[in-house]
Design an enzyme around this catalytic site. Structure first.
Site, PDB file in Angstrom:
ATOM      1  N   LYS A  35       0.830  -1.212   0.000  1.00  0.00           N
ATOM      2  CA  LYS A  35       0.000   0.000   0.000  1.00  0.00           C
ATOM      3  C   LYS A  35       0.867   1.265   0.000  1.00  0.00           C
ATOM      4  CE  LYS A  35      -1.736   1.541   4.093  1.00  0.00           C
ATOM      5  NZ  LYS A  35      -1.480   2.945   4.435  1.00  0.00           N
ATOM      6  N   ASN A  36       1.835   1.309   0.913  1.00  0.00           N
ATOM      7  CA  ASN A  36       2.587   2.552   1.087  1.00  0.00           C
ATOM      8  C   ASN A  36       3.622   2.797  -0.001  1.00  0.00           C
ATOM      9  OD1 ASN A  36       1.001   3.081   3.246  1.00  0.00           O
ATOM     10  ND2 ASN A  36       2.539   2.595   4.813  1.00  0.00           N
ATOM     11  N   ARG A 105      -4.961  10.587   4.385  1.00  0.00           N
ATOM     12  CA  ARG A 105      -3.888  11.577   4.511  1.00  0.00           C
ATOM     13  C   ARG A 105      -2.884  11.507   3.368  1.00  0.00           C
ATOM     14  NH1 ARG A 105      -2.722  14.072   8.982  1.00  0.00           N
ATOM     15  NH2 ARG A 105      -0.584  14.113   8.276  1.00  0.00           N
ATOM     16  N   CYS A 129      -5.739  12.569  12.584  1.00  0.00           N
ATOM     17  CA  CYS A 129      -6.037  11.190  12.227  1.00  0.00           C
ATOM     18  C   CYS A 129      -6.433  10.457  13.496  1.00  0.00           C
ATOM     19  CB  CYS A 129      -4.864  10.538  11.515  1.00  0.00           C
ATOM     20  SG  CYS A 129      -3.638   9.869  12.586  1.00  0.00           S
ATOM     21  N   ARG A 134      -1.049  14.705  13.027  1.00  0.00           N
ATOM     22  CA  ARG A 134       0.043  14.310  12.132  1.00  0.00           C
ATOM     23  C   ARG A 134       0.293  15.495  11.210  1.00  0.00           C
ATOM     24  NH1 ARG A 134      -1.509   8.691   9.490  1.00  0.00           N
ATOM     25  NH2 ARG A 134       0.533   8.821   8.532  1.00  0.00           N
ATOM     26  N   PRO A 135       1.204  16.388  11.623  1.00  0.00           N
ATOM     27  CA  PRO A 135       1.381  17.638  10.878  1.00  0.00           C
ATOM     28  C   PRO A 135       1.954  17.414   9.476  1.00  0.00           C
ATOM     29  CG  PRO A 135       2.993  17.462  12.663  1.00  0.00           C
ATOM     30  CD  PRO A 135       2.092  16.282  12.780  1.00  0.00           C
ATOM     31  N   ASP A 137       3.858  20.119   8.162  1.00  0.00           N
ATOM     32  CA  ASP A 137       4.724  21.296   8.045  1.00  0.00           C
ATOM     33  C   ASP A 137       5.976  21.023   7.211  1.00  0.00           C
ATOM     34  OD1 ASP A 137       5.217  19.584  10.329  1.00  0.00           O
ATOM     35  OD2 ASP A 137       6.807  20.968  10.896  1.00  0.00           O
ATOM     36  N   ASP A 318       4.400   0.809  12.128  1.00  0.00           N
ATOM     37  CA  ASP A 318       3.211   0.139  11.581  1.00  0.00           C
ATOM     38  C   ASP A 318       3.088  -1.321  12.023  1.00  0.00           C
ATOM     39  OD1 ASP A 318       2.567   2.471  10.310  1.00  0.00           O
ATOM     40  OD2 ASP A 318       3.320   1.868   8.349  1.00  0.00           O
ATOM     41  N   ILE A 340       8.089   7.192  16.826  1.00  0.00           N
ATOM     42  CA  ILE A 340       7.629   7.890  15.616  1.00  0.00           C
ATOM     43  C   ILE A 340       6.321   8.627  15.914  1.00  0.00           C
ATOM     44  CG2 ILE A 340       7.031   7.649  13.159  1.00  0.00           C
ATOM     45  CD1 ILE A 340       9.848   6.639  13.684  1.00  0.00           C
ATOM     46  N   ARG A 410      -8.914  -0.631   4.552  1.00  0.00           N
ATOM     47  CA  ARG A 410      -8.147   0.458   3.932  1.00  0.00           C
ATOM     48  C   ARG A 410      -6.785  -0.034   3.486  1.00  0.00           C
ATOM     49  NH1 ARG A 410      -7.110   5.442   7.302  1.00  0.00           N
ATOM     50  NH2 ARG A 410      -5.792   5.620   5.477  1.00  0.00           N
TER      51      ARG A 410
HETATM   52  N1  EPU Z   1       5.919  14.712  10.701  1.00  0.00           N
HETATM   53  C1  EPU Z   1       5.926  16.054  11.012  1.00  0.00           C
HETATM   54  N2  EPU Z   1       5.713  16.953  10.004  1.00  0.00           N
HETATM   55  C2  EPU Z   1       5.497  16.555   8.714  1.00  0.00           C
HETATM   56  C3  EPU Z   1       5.512  15.188   8.402  1.00  0.00           C
HETATM   57  C4  EPU Z   1       5.722  14.289   9.418  1.00  0.00           C
HETATM   58  O1  EPU Z   1       6.102  16.436  12.163  1.00  0.00           O
HETATM   59  O2  EPU Z   1       5.317  17.431   7.862  1.00  0.00           O
HETATM   60  C5  EPU Z   1       6.155  13.735  11.767  1.00  0.00           C
HETATM   61  C6  EPU Z   1       4.977  12.785  11.968  1.00  0.00           C
HETATM   62  O3  EPU Z   1       3.984  13.348  12.800  1.00  0.00           O
HETATM   63  C7  EPU Z   1       5.675  11.598  12.593  1.00  0.00           C
HETATM   64  C8  EPU Z   1       7.032  11.571  11.871  1.00  0.00           C
HETATM   65  O4  EPU Z   1       7.207  12.880  11.350  1.00  0.00           O
HETATM   66  O5  EPU Z   1       5.885  11.805  13.949  1.00  0.00           O
HETATM   67  C9  EPU Z   1       7.138  10.587  10.734  1.00  0.00           C
HETATM   68  O6  EPU Z   1       6.033  10.708   9.877  1.00  0.00           O
HETATM   69  P1  EPU Z   1       6.138  10.406   8.318  1.00  0.00           P
HETATM   70  O7  EPU Z   1       6.071  11.677   7.567  1.00  0.00           O
HETATM   71  O8  EPU Z   1       7.321   9.525   8.092  1.00  0.00           O
HETATM   72  O9  EPU Z   1       4.798   9.568   8.078  1.00  0.00           O
HETATM   73  P2  EPU Z   1       3.868   9.576   6.825  1.00  0.00           P
HETATM   74  O10 EPU Z   1       4.651   9.736   5.580  1.00  0.00           O
HETATM   75  O11 EPU Z   1       2.723  10.501   7.058  1.00  0.00           O
HETATM   76  C10 EPU Z   1       4.055   7.018   6.405  1.00  0.00           C
HETATM   77  C11 EPU Z   1       3.109   5.854   6.304  1.00  0.00           C
HETATM   78  C12 EPU Z   1       2.535   5.521   7.661  1.00  0.00           C
HETATM   79  C13 EPU Z   1       3.681   5.213   8.611  1.00  0.00           C
HETATM   80  C14 EPU Z   1       4.676   6.380   8.648  1.00  0.00           C
HETATM   81  C15 EPU Z   1       5.908   6.110   9.479  1.00  0.00           C
HETATM   82  C16 EPU Z   1       2.232   6.074   4.063  1.00  0.00           C
HETATM   83  C17 EPU Z   1       1.097   6.374   3.174  1.00  0.00           C
HETATM   84  N3  EPU Z   1       2.037   6.205   5.378  1.00  0.00           N
HETATM   85  O12 EPU Z   1       3.275   8.105   6.887  1.00  0.00           O
HETATM   86  O13 EPU Z   1       1.743   4.355   7.473  1.00  0.00           O
HETATM   87  O14 EPU Z   1       3.177   4.976   9.896  1.00  0.00           O
HETATM   88  O15 EPU Z   1       5.114   6.676   7.303  1.00  0.00           O
HETATM   89  O16 EPU Z   1       6.602   5.025   8.989  1.00  0.00           O
HETATM   90  O17 EPU Z   1       3.302   5.689   3.606  1.00  0.00           O
HETATM   91  C18 EPU Z   1      -0.007   2.860   7.891  1.00  0.00           C
HETATM   92  O18 EPU Z   1       0.258   2.303   6.805  1.00  0.00           O
HETATM   93  O19 EPU Z   1      -0.777   2.348   8.741  1.00  0.00           O
HETATM   94  C19 EPU Z   1       0.591   4.158   8.166  1.00  0.00           C
HETATM   95  C20 EPU Z   1       0.077   4.995   9.051  1.00  0.00           C
END
Ligand code: EPU
Length: 431
Positions: A35-36, A105, A129, A134-135, A137, A318, A340, A410
């Site tokens: 998925k990811n 998201r 979420c 989950r910002p 920024d 995850d 995380i 999902r």
């Molecule tokens: N974060 C920020 N600011 C940002 C982006 C992220 O503070 O602009 C923080 C997040 O809040 C978190 C950390 O950085 O504390 C890491 O988040 P990341 O950006 O890596 O997560 P993501 O890209 O939103 C993906 C996966 C998630 C998985 C995370 C961590 C996808 C579509 N989603 O999310 O998968 O938990 O990486 O590995 O790839 C799931 O599949 O159940 C799922 C939630």
């Protein structure tokens, strides 16, 4: 809506799973595409007008949502027998509306590609979420660093770069999978060089970078934490086979470890989920690896272990909930710390309802193993939490009814059917 869907999976929104615990798993399950990895690849098709072919694309609510986002933008999407064909020539719009983004998201992945292709984009802010804030920024900062003017207008991220994007140096203070993906997708069409430091190493990002390279991008350092991108004027569409889902694979390994096996999990890329598999092995599960198959079995009560989540190649956040289900019946006390997401623990009260003894302490869960769990009605609260409840129910005495299973749908393709084929007593009912 032009989405053609001939896959057989139905995705009713209000299904429940009824699981009778106690059956060992004895059979074979096959892992679907990730998925990811699929979601950013689908977004990346925007960058190269024409028809892209994504093979081994998982048939999930989330991939359908991304298809809808792309269709809204003007793309033609066809999903057939796990092949997703996306024609992005007709894409004209650069707006991803709230109605779609709020349901997933990962829709934020269209930010970088739309900005790079059209010089302007409006993407709804995704909002919170299930387990907390989950910002986004870092996604915004990355676009600004490439020279875009970004503002928040009526709940939308509005980014403009009428004269195109310019390469930049972007050292991430901490790893972000999504922001690395967005920056990379925008940088491939920017003028000059972009250096991304502390880039995410997750296999999903590596596959994205490899696909962008195949489309004609100039990227060095793929698979490392420093990515060097030299922007090009134009990319051509391509074809890609999506990697196996490492979280689904590890979830099955956890299922075999909790219910007992032998369960053969086929189509696994072990190096993508090794930290989780080895941690499950450390609980006393027998793991045998043969090519792309892992056979898992368990004869003794699991042993307690400590787990700390970390970016890849560390133990994935995850997988934290599913391993917590396993540790809830371990001999001894375990501690799981999520570095995380500090509050990703909505599964805890539901596991406790099943008889687990778990206490939260900041971003850690202290799990005192119990002899047995007992079935009862529980509620799925998010994707991985739902998987944890399924695993716990496989060993809980009596019947467990898990409602709101749309969370599971999902991100897991027919998890219930796959487990049932391997001997689990699991049925899906309409609530
Ligand atoms: N974060 C920020 N600011 C940002 C982006 C992220 O503070 O602009 C923080 C997040 O809040 C978190 C950390 O950085 O504390 C890491 O988040 P990341 O950006 O890596 O997560 P993501 O890209 O939103 C993906 C996966 C998630 C998985 C995370 C961590 C996808 C579509 N989603 O999310 O998968 O938990 O990486 O590995 O790839 C799931 O599949 O159940 C799922 C939630």
């Amino acid at each position: 809506m032009t989405l053609v869907d001939t896959d057989t999976q139905t995705l009713p929104s209000m299904d429940a799973l009824v699981i009778r615990g106690g059956a060992r798993l004895n059979g074979t399950v096959r892992v679907s595409g990730a998925k990811n990895a699929a979601l950013p690849l689908m977004a990346a098709t925007i960058l190269a007008p024409g028809e892209h072919v994504l093979e081994n694309c998982p048939s999930l609510m989330d991939t359908r949502t991304m298809a809808r986002v792309l269709e809204y933008l003007g793309a033609k999407v066809r999903f057939e027998d796990h092949v997703c064909r996306i024609d992005t020539s007709p894409v004209r719009s650069s707006e991803a509306p709230y109605e779609l983004v709020k349901t997933m998201r990962a829709s934020i992945y269209v930010l970088g590609p739309l900005l790079a292709r059209f010089g302007e984009v409006r993407v709804s802010l995704p909002g919170g979420c299930a387990w907390g804030p989950r910002p986004v920024d870092l996604h915004i900062k990355a676009m600004e660093k490439l020279g875009a003017e970004v503002s928040i207008e009526s709940g939308y991220i509005v980014a403009r770069s009428p004269r195109g994007l310019t390469g930049c140096h972007f050292p991430f203070e901490f790893v972000s999978v999504g922001a690395t993906g967005n920056l990379l997708m925008a940088a491939v069409l920017a003028r000059g060089e972009t250096v991304i430091e502390n880039a995410a190493l997750e296999p999903d990002i590596t596959q994205l970078a490899e696909y962008l390279f195949q489309l004609g991008s100039e990227i060095e350092g793929i698979g490392t934490s420093t990515l060097r991108v030299r922007g090009v004027d134009k990319l051509s569409p391509g074809r890609v086979r999506i990697v196996p889902d490492r979280i689904e694979a590890a979830t099955f390994v956890a299922a075999g470890a909790i219910a007992g096996g032998p369960l053969r999990v086929e189509g696994v890329k072990l190096e993508d989920c090794e930290a989780a598999v080895r941690k499950i092995e450390a609980t006393g599960a027998q793991i045998t690896v043969e090519g792309d198959a892992i056979t898992v079995d368990r004869h003794e009560r699991p042993r307690a272990v400590d787990v700390t989540t970390a970016p890849f190649p560390g133990f994935a956040t995850d997988m934290q909930a599913q391993v917590m289900a396993l540790l809830s019946i371990a001999d001894g006390t375990s501690k799981i710390t999520d570095t995380i997401y500090h509050d990703r623990f909505t599964h805890v009260p539901e596991l406790v309802r099943l008889g687990a003894d778990i206490r939260l302490d900041g971003n850690s869960a202290i799990i005192r193993g119990v002899d047995k769990l007992s079935g009862c009605p529980v509620m799925a609260t998010d994707l991985r939490a739902s998987a944890a409840l399924v695993l716990a129910a496989l060993v809980a005495k009596g019947e467990t009814r898990i409602s709101r299973i749309y969370h599971l749908d999902r991100g897991y393709e027919r998890l219930d059917e796959k487990l049932a084929a391997a001997g689990a007593q699991i049925t899906r009912i309409r609530e």
